[in-house]
Design a protein around this motif. Structure first.
Motif, PDB file in Angstrom:
ATOM      1  N   VAL A  43      40.882  37.873  41.184  1.00 27.96           N
ATOM      2  CA  VAL A  43      40.031  39.055  41.264  1.00 27.96           C
ATOM      3  C   VAL A  43      38.567  38.645  41.172  1.00 27.96           C
ATOM      4  O   VAL A  43      37.709  39.159  41.885  1.00 27.96           O
ATOM      5  CB  VAL A  43      40.385  40.059  40.140  1.00 27.96           C
ATOM      6  N   ARG A  44      38.309  37.650  40.342  1.00 25.10           N
ATOM      7  CA  ARG A  44      36.949  37.155  40.223  1.00 25.10           C
ATOM      8  C   ARG A  44      36.464  36.604  41.563  1.00 25.10           C
ATOM      9  O   ARG A  44      35.346  36.880  42.000  1.00 25.10           O
ATOM     10  CB  ARG A  44      36.941  36.045  39.171  1.00 25.10           C
ATOM     11  N   TYR A  83      45.739  37.438  37.025  1.00 30.02           N
ATOM     12  CA  TYR A  83      44.939  38.157  38.006  1.00 30.02           C
ATOM     13  C   TYR A  83      43.451  37.868  37.874  1.00 30.02           C
ATOM     14  O   TYR A  83      42.686  38.161  38.769  1.00 30.02           O
ATOM     15  CB  TYR A  83      45.166  39.663  37.871  1.00 30.02           C
ATOM     16  N   ILE A 118      39.877  43.730  32.910  1.00 26.70           N
ATOM     17  CA  ILE A 118      41.275  43.433  33.215  1.00 26.70           C
ATOM     18  C   ILE A 118      42.094  43.363  31.934  1.00 26.70           C
ATOM     19  O   ILE A 118      43.239  43.798  31.886  1.00 26.70           O
ATOM     20  CB  ILE A 118      41.372  42.123  34.027  1.00 26.70           C
ATOM     21  N   LEU A 128      45.769  36.206  44.891  1.00 27.26           N
ATOM     22  CA  LEU A 128      46.289  37.397  44.232  1.00 27.26           C
ATOM     23  C   LEU A 128      47.724  37.675  44.691  1.00 27.26           C
ATOM     24  O   LEU A 128      48.593  38.019  43.885  1.00 27.26           O
ATOM     25  CB  LEU A 128      45.389  38.589  44.573  1.00 27.26           C
TER      26      LEU A 128
END
Lengths: 293, 345
Positions: free
Chosen positions: B307-308, B303, B291, A115
């Motif tokens: 994020v997953r 992202y 998202i 990220l």
């Protein structure tokens, strides 16, 4: 006799990376000895340390020595936070549950890195001398050479600290008998925290060196798989075992990589693992657990 | 409120679905499964098939890990064995698909038996690492064997049923879901037999189990074999569903996914494996939707994958800390609430 020279060079490189395995293995053993937690996220903690270093050294352009110190400190804090938030509540749960918690932690760390820094490969700034080193006629990459000595120095320090410093003695006491350590006035929860902080800090150093040699990426955690093999072959709770097995696996991987091809590296490590476990289920130097009803 | 449920004979007590309410809901569920393909669009059918495949494999892993207490991180590799078996049989011999699926299960079972051999000597974490080792070795074989098409992988022709090629999500649904239901029912029944009870005894304390006369090696191997049989059949279904198998199709992360699914769902519970598999399969999809809706500037897709990964890890950690019995326990609480209503639980 060029073949012998080649073998010698490969072996030296193997010993070099074996030093790093030993260092990361040590980070693993400290946590296991003190808290009986099998930390599968060791590779990811190593990666996190390397990325924190990258952020300070490359992102903010701070001097290398400061970035190293900061990376170690930040990783230490991270280790403490992980222990407090995720490991402490799992005290007394089955070892497998705790083991799965660390698997989850590893996944979280990989996600965080992707990220913040994306999944692309990064290069650390050059901070080690780049002059190639020659041992007799054999050539060694300078990074591997210095990395090895960093690992050796740290291992020596850790072993000395375990032997003489009060905290180290407390850690060994906790490792051998938690109840007895408690009744002798050792603050066992604090020892647990200490073990995680120390382990994360050591992992950060290993990560910085590994990152300097091979570059950074979010898949650096694969290094952790080899480290796991190292500690299992050495016996989970043995410092000596981790060191020797680290060198052994390092050399074997180097040989496999040089003579069979890169894709054989992990294969050979895992075959060694299976063979060792079949012969000695508790590793080469591990304590044999006795089960009673 | 639940009344008039006193059991009058042992048969009633042992029944798989022991109350009329439960049987009624199962009937509704069955009808829903029958109607679903006619109402859902392609995307939701795709998800349903994926959930079913994952549920079958997770049920298998639950036999091994949830009920017998042997942690395995090799489930994906066994699925791979099954998938490759199906691919080879379809491509080279063109045998009927049901036979292929069974052979896939048997091949994976043999693999599982081999991996299970160390299970008497090593336990817990050591065993988990051995299964990782085994899955690496299996991967290596897939990637380096000319027989399996090397790193390019193999394509699988669609299964043919009564002359109809099952080549769309709608058609293959009728293969995947019934097979999964059969396997889940099989697993549910297993734990009402002597073998299943032996597994549970081994999980609870293996040395005591041995003292009670359960041959440990035989039952541990049996558990490994059964669990890999499930994985193999699920892998075969996977191969028919995606119709291409490569060495990278079944990575280590997929094994972790299955372990996570049974943790989130509830270890040692048939319902748990299904709930867990459905939940873990759906979460990434829901995340992608969320998202996509968020007002973030620029390339939001960047992202999604990190994020997953984070959510995946968080789910494991949070469930283990706060709800170690998983979704199945939440489900039981809900049921208990209705059983005891209007009294407080």
């Amino acid at each position: 006799m060029t073949d012998w020279l080649f073998l010698f060079e490969v072996t030296l490189a193997g010993i070099g990376s074996g030093g790093l395995y030993a260092l990361a293995g040590l980070a693993f053993v400290i946590v296991y000895k003190a808290t009986r937690v099998v930390n599968l996220a060791i590779g990811e903690m190593l990666m996190m340390g390397a990325y924190i270093f990258f952020a300070f050294a490359s992102g903010l352009q701070w001097p290398i020595w400061l970035a190293v110190v900061l990376a170690i400190v930040c990783s230490g804090i991270m280790g403490g936070v992980i222990e407090r938030l995720a490991i402490r509540p799992m005290l007394g749960e089955s070892p497998i549950s705790v083991f799965m918690v660390t698997v989850g932690l590893g996944s979280i760390l990989v996600g965080l890195v992707e990220l913040i820094w994306t999944a692309d490969q990064r290069r650390l700034p050059e901070f080690m001398p780049t002059e190639p080193i020659f041992l007799g006629e054999a050539f060694i990459s300078s990074k591997v050479f210095y990395g090895f000595w960093v690992a050796v120095a740290l291992v020596a320090i850790v072993v000395a600290v375990f032997r003489y410093w009060r905290g180290g003695v407390a850690l060994r006491a906790t490792a051998s008998d938690q109840g007895a350590a408690y009744s002798m006035g050792i603050n066992v929860p604090r020892v647990f925290s200490l073990a995680w902080v120390a382990s994360a800090a050591l992992a950060a150093v290993a990560g910085i060196v590994v990152g300097a040699i091979g570059g950074l990426s979010s898949s650096m955690g694969v290094f952790g798989l080899s480290v796991l093999v190292v500690v299992i072959v050495g016996g989970l709770d043995s410092v000596v075992g981790a060191l020797l097995a680290g060198l052994l696996i390092g050399v074997l991987e180097a040989w496999a990589g040089a003579y069979l091809g890169g894709e054989y590296k992990l294969l050979v490590t895992f075959i060694v693992l299976v063979v060792v476990l079949m012969l000695r289920p508790y590793g080469l130097f591990g304590t044999r657990e006795i089960e009673r009803l | 409120m639940r009344i008039a449920t006193a059991k009058q004979n042992y048969m009633a007590d042992e029944a798989l679905f022991d109350t009329a309410t439960q049987r009624a809901w199962m009937l509704v569920f069955g009808l829903a499964l029958l109607l679903y393909p006619f109402l859902a669009n392609d995307y939701w059918l795709y998800l349903a098939c994926l959930v079913a495949i994952h549920a079958a494999s997770a049920t298998g892993l639950n036999i091994l890990t949830g009920y017998t207490g042997l942690v395995s991180l090799g489930q994906a590799a066994f699925m791979g064995l099954g998938a490759y078996t199906v691919a080879v049989l379809e491509q080279r011999y063109g045998t009927p698909f049901l036979l292929n699926l069974i052979v896939a299960g048997v091949v994976a079972m043999l693999g599982g038996l081999v991996v299970g051999i160390p299970s008497l000597r090593v336990k817990g974490l050591y065993l988990a690492i051995v299964t990782i080792a085994a899955s690496f070795i299996v991967h290596f074989i897939f990637g380096n064997l000319a027989f399996t098409g090397g790193s390019g992988g193999m394509t699988v022709p669609p299964p043919v049923l009564f002359g109809v090629a099952l080549d769309t999500s709608f058609k293959i649904y009728w293969l995947i879901v019934p097979v999964t239901i059969l396997m889940v029912l099989g697993a549910a029944n297993l734990f009402r037999t002597r073998v299943g009870r032996a597994f549970i005894a081994i999980r609870d304390r293996d040395i005591s189990a041995e003292v009670l006369g359960i041959p440990l090696l035989r039952y541990k191997l049996l558990s490994f074999g059964l669990s890999s049989f499930y994985a193999g059949v699920a892998g075969g279904l996977w191969a028919y569903f995606f119709r291409v198998v490569t060495p990278e199709s079944f990575p280590l992360i997929l094994s972790i996914f299955f372990l996570a699914a049974i943790i989130v769902g509830g270890m040692g519970s048939i319902l748990g494996a299904i709930l867990g598999a459905a939940f873990m399969t759906m979460v990434p999809e829901v995340l992608r939707l969320v998202i996509g809706l968020l007002p973030i500037e620029g390339d939001t897709l960047r992202y999604v994958s990190p994020v997953r990964t984070i959510v995946f890890g968080l789910l494991i950690v949070v469930f283990l800390i706060f709800e170690p019995q998983g979704l199945a326990e939440i489900w039981r609480r809900v049921r208990r609430f209705f059983h005891l209503w209007p009294f407080r639980t």
